[in-house]
Design an enzyme around this catalytic site. Structure first.
Site, PDB file in Angstrom:
ATOM      1  N   GLY A   1      -1.436  12.776 -11.573  1.00 29.25           N
ATOM      2  CA  GLY A   1      -1.707  12.491 -10.163  1.00 29.25           C
ATOM      3  C   GLY A   1      -0.698  13.143  -9.234  1.00 29.25           C
ATOM      4  O   GLY A   1       0.506  13.191  -9.529  1.00 29.25           O
ATOM      5  N   SER A   2      -1.208  13.643  -8.102  1.00 30.55           N
ATOM      6  CA  SER A   2      -0.325  14.293  -7.117  1.00 30.55           C
ATOM      7  C   SER A   2      -0.280  13.491  -5.821  1.00 30.55           C
ATOM      8  O   SER A   2       0.003  14.031  -4.753  1.00 30.55           O
ATOM      9  CB  SER A   2      -0.811  15.713  -6.833  1.00 30.55           C
ATOM     10  OG  SER A   2      -2.134  15.664  -6.318  1.00 30.55           O
ATOM     11  N   GLY A   3      -0.599  12.202  -5.891  1.00 34.82           N
ATOM     12  CA  GLY A   3      -0.557  11.347  -4.703  1.00 34.82           C
ATOM     13  C   GLY A   3       0.868  10.861  -4.459  1.00 34.82           C
ATOM     14  O   GLY A   3       1.845  11.484  -4.897  1.00 34.82           O
TER      15      GLY A   3
ATOM     16  N   VAL B   1      -7.805  14.408 -15.754  1.00 35.58           N
ATOM     17  CA  VAL B   1      -7.406  13.838 -17.041  1.00 35.58           C
ATOM     18  C   VAL B   1      -8.572  13.022 -17.580  1.00 35.58           C
ATOM     19  O   VAL B   1      -9.066  12.108 -16.916  1.00 35.58           O
ATOM     20  CB  VAL B   1      -6.130  12.984 -16.898  1.00 35.58           C
ATOM     21  CG1 VAL B   1      -5.827  12.252 -18.199  1.00 35.58           C
ATOM     22  CG2 VAL B   1      -4.961  13.870 -16.503  1.00 35.58           C
TER      23      VAL B   1
ATOM     24  N   GLU C   1      -8.746   1.514  12.286  1.00 42.68           N
ATOM     25  CA  GLU C   1      -8.384   2.836  12.831  1.00 42.68           C
ATOM     26  C   GLU C   1      -9.631   3.685  13.070  1.00 42.68           C
ATOM     27  O   GLU C   1      -9.756   4.365  14.091  1.00 42.68           O
ATOM     28  CB  GLU C   1      -7.407   3.517  11.876  1.00 42.68           C
ATOM     29  CG  GLU C   1      -6.053   2.813  11.905  1.00 42.68           C
ATOM     30  CD  GLU C   1      -5.056   3.265  10.848  1.00 42.68           C
ATOM     31  OE1 GLU C   1      -3.848   3.116  11.094  1.00 42.68           O
ATOM     32  OE2 GLU C   1      -5.469   3.742   9.784  1.00 42.68           O
TER      33      GLU C   1
ATOM     34  N   ALA D   1       1.197   2.693   0.064  1.00 39.75           N
ATOM     35  CA  ALA D   1       1.968   3.885  -0.276  1.00 39.75           C
ATOM     36  C   ALA D   1       3.386   3.538  -0.764  1.00 39.75           C
ATOM     37  O   ALA D   1       3.876   4.126  -1.735  1.00 39.75           O
ATOM     38  CB  ALA D   1       2.037   4.802   0.943  1.00 39.75           C
ATOM     39  N   GLN D   2       4.028   2.560  -0.106  1.00 41.12           N
ATOM     40  CA  GLN D   2       5.415   2.252  -0.466  1.00 41.12           C
ATOM     41  C   GLN D   2       5.534   1.717  -1.893  1.00 41.12           C
ATOM     42  O   GLN D   2       6.525   1.982  -2.576  1.00 41.12           O
ATOM     43  CB  GLN D   2       6.014   1.248   0.527  1.00 41.12           C
ATOM     44  CG  GLN D   2       6.631   1.912   1.752  1.00 41.12           C
ATOM     45  CD  GLN D   2       7.726   2.923   1.401  1.00 41.12           C
ATOM     46  OE1 GLN D   2       8.468   2.770   0.445  1.00 41.12           O
ATOM     47  NE2 GLN D   2       7.819   3.979   2.191  1.00 41.12           N
TER      48      GLN D   2
HETATM   49  C1  FAD Z   1      -8.009   5.801   4.120  1.00 44.42           C
HETATM   50  C2  FAD Z   1      -6.754   5.196   3.578  1.00 44.42           C
HETATM   51  C3  FAD Z   1      -5.761   4.756   4.436  1.00 44.42           C
HETATM   52  C4  FAD Z   1      -4.588   4.193   3.944  1.00 44.42           C
HETATM   53  N1  FAD Z   1      -3.638   3.795   4.828  1.00 44.42           N
HETATM   54  C5  FAD Z   1      -2.470   3.328   4.353  1.00 44.42           C
HETATM   55  C6  FAD Z   1      -1.416   2.982   5.249  1.00 44.42           C
HETATM   56  O1  FAD Z   1      -1.562   3.071   6.467  1.00 44.42           O
HETATM   57  N2  FAD Z   1      -0.239   2.539   4.715  1.00 44.42           N
HETATM   58  C7  FAD Z   1      -0.047   2.425   3.366  1.00 44.42           C
HETATM   59  O2  FAD Z   1       1.035   2.062   2.932  1.00 44.42           O
HETATM   60  N3  FAD Z   1      -1.029   2.721   2.502  1.00 44.42           N
HETATM   61  C8  FAD Z   1      -2.230   3.175   2.954  1.00 44.42           C
HETATM   62  N4  FAD Z   1      -3.228   3.502   2.080  1.00 44.42           N
HETATM   63  C9  FAD Z   1      -3.010   3.260   0.640  1.00 44.42           C
HETATM   64  C10 FAD Z   1      -2.177   4.370   0.007  1.00 44.42           C
HETATM   65  O3  FAD Z   1      -2.642   5.625   0.392  1.00 44.42           O
HETATM   66  C11 FAD Z   1      -2.214   4.203  -1.494  1.00 44.42           C
HETATM   67  O4  FAD Z   1      -1.707   2.937  -1.818  1.00 44.42           O
HETATM   68  C12 FAD Z   1      -1.399   5.275  -2.201  1.00 44.42           C
HETATM   69  O5  FAD Z   1      -1.948   6.533  -1.957  1.00 44.42           O
HETATM   70  C13 FAD Z   1      -1.344   5.007  -3.696  1.00 44.42           C
HETATM   71  O6  FAD Z   1      -0.631   6.027  -4.312  1.00 44.42           O
HETATM   72  P1  FAD Z   1      -0.993   6.457  -5.799  1.00 44.42           P
HETATM   73  O7  FAD Z   1      -0.034   7.521  -6.179  1.00 44.42           O
HETATM   74  O8  FAD Z   1      -1.104   5.265  -6.662  1.00 44.42           O
HETATM   75  O9  FAD Z   1      -2.474   7.057  -5.708  1.00 44.42           O
HETATM   76  P2  FAD Z   1      -3.012   8.243  -4.824  1.00 44.42           P
HETATM   77  O10 FAD Z   1      -2.126   8.558  -3.702  1.00 44.42           O
HETATM   78  O11 FAD Z   1      -4.431   7.886  -4.539  1.00 44.42           O
HETATM   79  O12 FAD Z   1      -2.988   9.476  -5.821  1.00 44.42           O
HETATM   80  C14 FAD Z   1      -3.800   9.545  -6.945  1.00 44.42           C
HETATM   81  C15 FAD Z   1      -3.714  10.959  -7.485  1.00 44.42           C
HETATM   82  O13 FAD Z   1      -4.289  11.002  -8.783  1.00 44.42           O
HETATM   83  C16 FAD Z   1      -5.211  12.065  -8.868  1.00 44.42           C
HETATM   84  N5  FAD Z   1      -6.191  11.667  -9.877  1.00 44.42           N
HETATM   85  C17 FAD Z   1      -7.050  10.637  -9.854  1.00 44.42           C
HETATM   86  N6  FAD Z   1      -7.730  10.566 -11.017  1.00 44.42           N
HETATM   87  C18 FAD Z   1      -7.270  11.576 -11.782  1.00 44.42           C
HETATM   88  C19 FAD Z   1      -7.587  12.052 -13.079  1.00 44.42           C
HETATM   89  N7  FAD Z   1      -8.483  11.438 -13.861  1.00 44.42           N
HETATM   90  N8  FAD Z   1      -6.954  13.139 -13.535  1.00 44.42           N
HETATM   91  C20 FAD Z   1      -6.021  13.777 -12.783  1.00 44.42           C
HETATM   92  N9  FAD Z   1      -5.680  13.373 -11.555  1.00 44.42           N
HETATM   93  C21 FAD Z   1      -6.296  12.281 -11.060  1.00 44.42           C
HETATM   94  C22 FAD Z   1      -5.748  12.205  -7.448  1.00 44.42           C
HETATM   95  O14 FAD Z   1      -6.299  13.487  -7.263  1.00 44.42           O
HETATM   96  C23 FAD Z   1      -4.455  11.983  -6.656  1.00 44.42           C
HETATM   97  O15 FAD Z   1      -3.715  13.167  -6.640  1.00 44.42           O
HETATM   98  C24 FAD Z   1      -4.409   4.059   2.549  1.00 44.42           C
HETATM   99  C25 FAD Z   1      -5.399   4.487   1.682  1.00 44.42           C
HETATM  100  C26 FAD Z   1      -6.566   5.052   2.181  1.00 44.42           C
HETATM  101  C27 FAD Z   1      -7.632   5.532   1.241  1.00 44.42           C
END
Ligand code: FAD
Length: 502
Positions: free
Chosen positions: A24-26, A92, A187, A336-337
């Site tokens: 994941g690149s999130g 994946v 929003e 996000a945090q």
């Molecule tokens: C519209 C929206 C608004 C939001 N607003 C807020 C906010 O204001 N404040 C806040 O704190 N949080 C907010 N969030 C929540 C926050 O964005 C998430 O909690 C956060 O992104 C989680 O991080 P993560 O790394 O777990 O997942 P993500 O950031 O979702 O990253 C997941 C990554 O995994 C990759 N991936 C997924 N499945 C696979 C696979 N099978 N193989 C390879 N790669 C894969 C995806 O491409 C992505 O790169 C918001 C979310 C959304 C959708």
């Protein structure tokens, strides 16, 4: 092993260092990789998109304020100076905890990447609570594809209303329903209302965009439940002042091309005629969570989140960390945090182990607060015991989002576009294309009709054939429509344009 299978040398030049694979690149994936910058390890990030997506600003892409590039820089570029990190594109599809390998696919290529430590941060997708068929008519807000499709649908609805003579149809086109009164729904509803009231009125000649109805629905009894009753009530009042109709205790029971059916808390059902629907309710963690749960016996909850130990590892697998939206620990929220701090914690643990240090204290989340914008210059924020509303909260939102937006170029770009949109009336990113609007529907329709065409997700030839067939089908449909209109002598009148916003 098939011809297209590639075994990735995760140790770069084969130095035999400890290999960390990050899925994941999130937020979780990127921050853990960056936190391993100075560790004596080689990191391989495997992600299904080539960008890091700043999800909290997706709604601004959907409503024409920001471009997709500003909130989704290429991960490869972000990590270009980090010599111990490499990036692999691929979804994946398997994690073998015994063999310690991750298998990913992109088109017809399969890559197997071995690891010594694994960080799983694959996040969550949209949940329609068992009604996935709603997705066709009410796209969610989880990806750049979603945001661009919604941009096309929203601006397209105003365009179609402008060329319609049918009052009923105009009302349906100018009704926008947002499902889910969490931060994203608030929003989104606020921004569509601002579009209708501030940005667009001067641009249209036949319709009065101010007559657009924006409805924010939720089955819950209040707006922004995690912010508490007081901020929820203030947000509701502020939205209503903007012209948004906030309907609470209203559960969506059906969605179709032309509208949405709702059941109120007294059990009565009603229908809202609306062409554009946005789904901002519910999340479902990546299916990798279930796969890991099955291999380790770790419980997986209804939202697909896998339970982790207090140090974010899986039972019996201290080398595997699950973080962010995929993990379930102490009822931590999917924000996000949590992902960022979890990523940094996992990285520190791995670096410590490689450096011969003892175990860390269990993961402790530090809540830095939550915020949501309502409109320009207006937001709500909850930081510890302190509640902020109005302009001070909006300034706080601005500063925090600028700080966390990845890349200097993106910060400058975003600031420029915010100036245009918030000080002026403009929206610099209103461009939409037919492919953004029709692409997904055409592909899913074709997939349903020709599921035998694609034998596996990585079948490149078949995917190309599918796209070509999609184009052929679109052209045939257009030719048939032209022939029909010629036959009935309707050309030149106000025809109903292709179903842009449906
Ligand atoms: C519209 C929206 C608004 C939001 N607003 C807020 C906010 O204001 N404040 C806040 O704190 N949080 C907010 N969030 C929540 C926050 O964005 C998430 O909690 C956060 O992104 C989680 O991080 P993560 O790394 O777990 O997942 P993500 O950031 O979702 O990253 C997941 C990554 O995994 C990759 N991936 C997924 N499945 C696979 C696979 N099978 N193989 C390879 N790669 C894969 C995806 O491409 C992505 O790169 C918001 C979310 C959304 C959708």
């Amino acid at each position: 092993m098939s011809e297209a299978t590639h075994v990735q040398d995760a140790t770069g030049a084969g130095r035999g260092r400890h290999r960390v694979v990050v899925i994941g690149s999130g937020f979780g994936g990127l921050f853990s990789t960056k936190a391993l910058r100075h560790a004596d390890v080689d990191v391989t990030m495997v992600a299904q998109t080539s960008h890091h997506l700043f999800q909290p600003l997706l709604y601004q892409v959907a409503t024409g304020i920001l471009s997709e590039g500003e909130i989704a820089p290429p991960t490869r570029e972000v990590l270009s100076d980090q010599r111990n990190a490499q990036v692999i594109l691929g979804e994946v599809v398997d994690v073998d905890l015994e063999a310690r390998t991750v298998t990913s696919q992109v088109l017809n290529r399969t890559t197997v990447t071995p690891y010594d430590s694994l960080i799983v941060a694959a996040g969550a997708g949209q949940s329609y609570f068992g009604n996935d068929q709603f997705a066709e008519f009410a796209p969610g807000m989880k990806s750049i594809d979603d945001a661009l499709e919604l941009r096309g649908r929203i601006f397209g609805a105003f365009e179609l209303a402008e060329i319609s003579d049918d009052e009923e149809e105009i009302n349906r086109l100018l009704t926008f329903v947002v499902v889910g009164a969490g931060p994203t729904g608030v929003e989104m509803a606020g921004q569509i209302a601002e579009l209708a009231h501030r940005t667009l009125p001067k641009d249209f000649r036949r319709i009065n965009t101010r007559q657009a109805q924006v409805i924010l629905l939720d089955a819950a009894p209040q707006v922004l439940p995690p912010f508490g009753e007081k901020l929820g009530a203030k947000t509701k009042t502020a939205l209503e002042k903007l012209g948004v109709s906030v309907q609470l205790g209203a559960m969506v029971v059906d969605v179709d091309e032309w509208g949405i059916e709702v059941q109120d808390k007294d059990g009565t059902r009603r229908r809202i005629e609306a062409t554009t629907k946005v789904w901002a309710a519910g999340v479902q963690a990546s299916s990798l969570g279930r796969l890991l749960g099955e291999q380790t016996g770790a419980p997986v909850d209804r939202a697909g989140r896998v339970s982790v130990n207090p140090d974010l590892t899986l039972p019996g697998h201290p080398e595997v960390f699950v973080i962010g939206d995929m993990m379930s620990l102490d009822h931590l929220p999917g924000v996000a945090q949590v992902a960022i701090q979890g990523g940094k914690y996992a990285a520190k643990t791995i670096a410590g182990r490689v450096g011969g240090k003892g175990p860390q204290e269990p993961f402790k989340y530090f809540d830095k607060g939550s915020m949501a914008t309502i409109s320009r210059f207006r937001a709500v924020a909850l930081v510890g015991k302190f509640k902020f509303t109005g302009f001070p909260a909006w300034v706080l939102w601005l500063v925090v989002h600028l700080l966390y937006l990845t890349g200097f170029k993106n910060r400058i770009g975003a600031l420029g576009h915010w100036t245009v949109s918030f000080l002026g009336r403009g929206r610099s990113q209103r461009t939409t294309t037919m492919q953004q609007i029709f692409g997904r529907a055409a592909l899913s329709r074709l997939k349903r009709g020709a599921s035998d065409l694609v034998s596996s997700p990585g079948d490149y030839e078949a995917t190309r054939e599918l796209l070509a067939a999609s184009r052929r089908a679109e052209l045939e449909a257009r030719a048939a429509e032209e022939a029909r209109l010629t036959d009935t002598g309707q050309r030149g009148q106000h025809e109903e344009a292709p179903a842009t916003a449906r």
